[in-house]
Design a protein around this motif. Structure first.
Motif, PDB file in Angstrom:
ATOM      1  N   ARG A 194       0.835  -1.212   0.000  1.00  0.00           N
ATOM      2  CA  ARG A 194       0.000   0.000   0.000  1.00  0.00           C
ATOM      3  C   ARG A 194       0.873   1.268   0.000  1.00  0.00           C
ATOM      4  O   ARG A 194       1.298   1.758   1.050  1.00  0.00           O
ATOM      5  N   LYS A 200      -4.475   1.562  -2.721  1.00  0.00           N
ATOM      6  CA  LYS A 200      -5.092   1.265  -1.415  1.00  0.00           C
ATOM      7  C   LYS A 200      -5.437  -0.203  -1.235  1.00  0.00           C
ATOM      8  O   LYS A 200      -5.571  -0.692  -0.122  1.00  0.00           O
ATOM      9  N   ASN A 201      -5.656  -0.912  -2.350  1.00  0.00           N
ATOM     10  CA  ASN A 201      -6.120  -2.303  -2.236  1.00  0.00           C
ATOM     11  C   ASN A 201      -4.999  -3.318  -2.076  1.00  0.00           C
ATOM     12  O   ASN A 201      -5.257  -4.521  -1.992  1.00  0.00           O
TER      13      ASN A 201
END
Ligand SMILES: NC(=O)c1ccc[n+]([C@@H]2O[C@H](COP(=O)([O-])OP(=O)(O)OC[C@H]3O[C@@H](n4cnc5c(N)ncnc54)[C@H](OP(=O)(O)O)[C@@H]3O)[C@@H](O)[C@H]2O)c1
Length: 236
Positions: A194, A200-201
């Motif tokens: 991240r 973000k994933n």
């Protein structure tokens, strides 16, 4: 005291690796291409009492790299660890416009620019700084990616993939030329982390992402000429 240079140190994996190595007692030169962004990150670590210094370095600029090498020589310092971390991913990521990242569509200029940063940058750093490691031994850690693995090479993002495959070749070539010296040279895949690049994933935290990097920089008897993930050798 060990002396380390981390490129692309103002954010992401570079900032985390700099922080952890400084916490382990290294003097860390944090190389950043943008002094303002770098100053913010470096000052926050200095305020915590960590031994870090800001260096202005765009890895595509030979002059910046030479200036750093001259500075070490003037300070009578040798280099113990070089972490070639700075990297770019210039091809589109979103699933909606992945076609622009196809080998059939991607602008070759984007491929060249990616290779200039991700591959030629590390090459220039090694050429300039390895002589400062030669007498006492040192470690070179090239931050690569599973996307550069020939073993399971997929489609899309050819610039990024080829830049990391070529970086892995650089690792093997330098390791081979250094096999009788006290210099270790390895490629690391940090996993999917991240950061701004990873998004973000991604599965891994920053701390998890730098585990293998920090281990290679500090362990007794590091391997050489290997591609590593999770502190274990993986295929090229
Ligand atoms: N995150 C992941 O999931 C992942 C997975 C596999 C491999 N990696 C590799 O890990 C390394 C670090 O990635 P990251 O996720 O931390 O990316 P990031 O958050 O996007 O950070 C990239 C860093 O590289 C710097 N940089 C880019 N071009 C540069 C240049 N020409 N000269 C100097 N610095 C430059 C950036 O500086 P600015 O702030 O000035 O742009 C930034 O500090 C990269 O080599 C990347 O390919 C990441």
């Amino acid at each position: 005291m060990k002396i380390t240079l981390v490129t692309g140190a103002n954010r992401g994996l570079g900032l985390e690796a700099s922080t952890q190595l400084a916490m382990k007692g290294h003097k860390v030169y944090m190389a950043c291409r943008d002094l303002e962004k770098g100053e913010f990150s470096v000052k926050s670590l200095q305020q915590k009492g960590l031994n870090v210094e800001l260096i202005k370095m765009d890895v595509t600029k030979t002059k910046d790299i030479r200036n750093f090498s001259s500075r070490l020589k003037e300070n009578n310092e040798q280099l113990d660890v070089l972490i070639n971390n700075a990297g770019v991913f210039l091809e589109s990521l979103g699933p909606e416009d992945q076609t622009t990242a196809s080998i059939l569509k991607v602008d070759p200029v984007i491929i060249l620019k990616t290779i200039e940063t991700n591959t030629i940058g590390p090459l220039k750093l090694i050429q300039s700084l390895l002589p400062l490691m030669m007498d006492h031994g040192g470690r070179i850690i090239n931050i690569s990616s599973g996307m550069g693995k020939l073993d399971d090479m997929g489609g899309l993002w050819p610039g990024y993939r080829m830049s990391k495959t070529a970086l892995n070749a650089l690792t093997k070539i330098v390791a081979s030329e250094m096999k009788d010296k006290k210099i270790s040279v390895n490629s690391v895949c940090p996993g999917w982390v991240r950061t701004d690049m990873g998004g973000k994933n991604a599965h891994l935290s920053l701390a998890q992402g730098v585990e293998t990097i920090v281990w290679l920089a500090t362990c007794d008897n590091p391997p050489s000429g290997k591609f590593l993930r999770d502190k274990k050798e993986i295929s090229w």
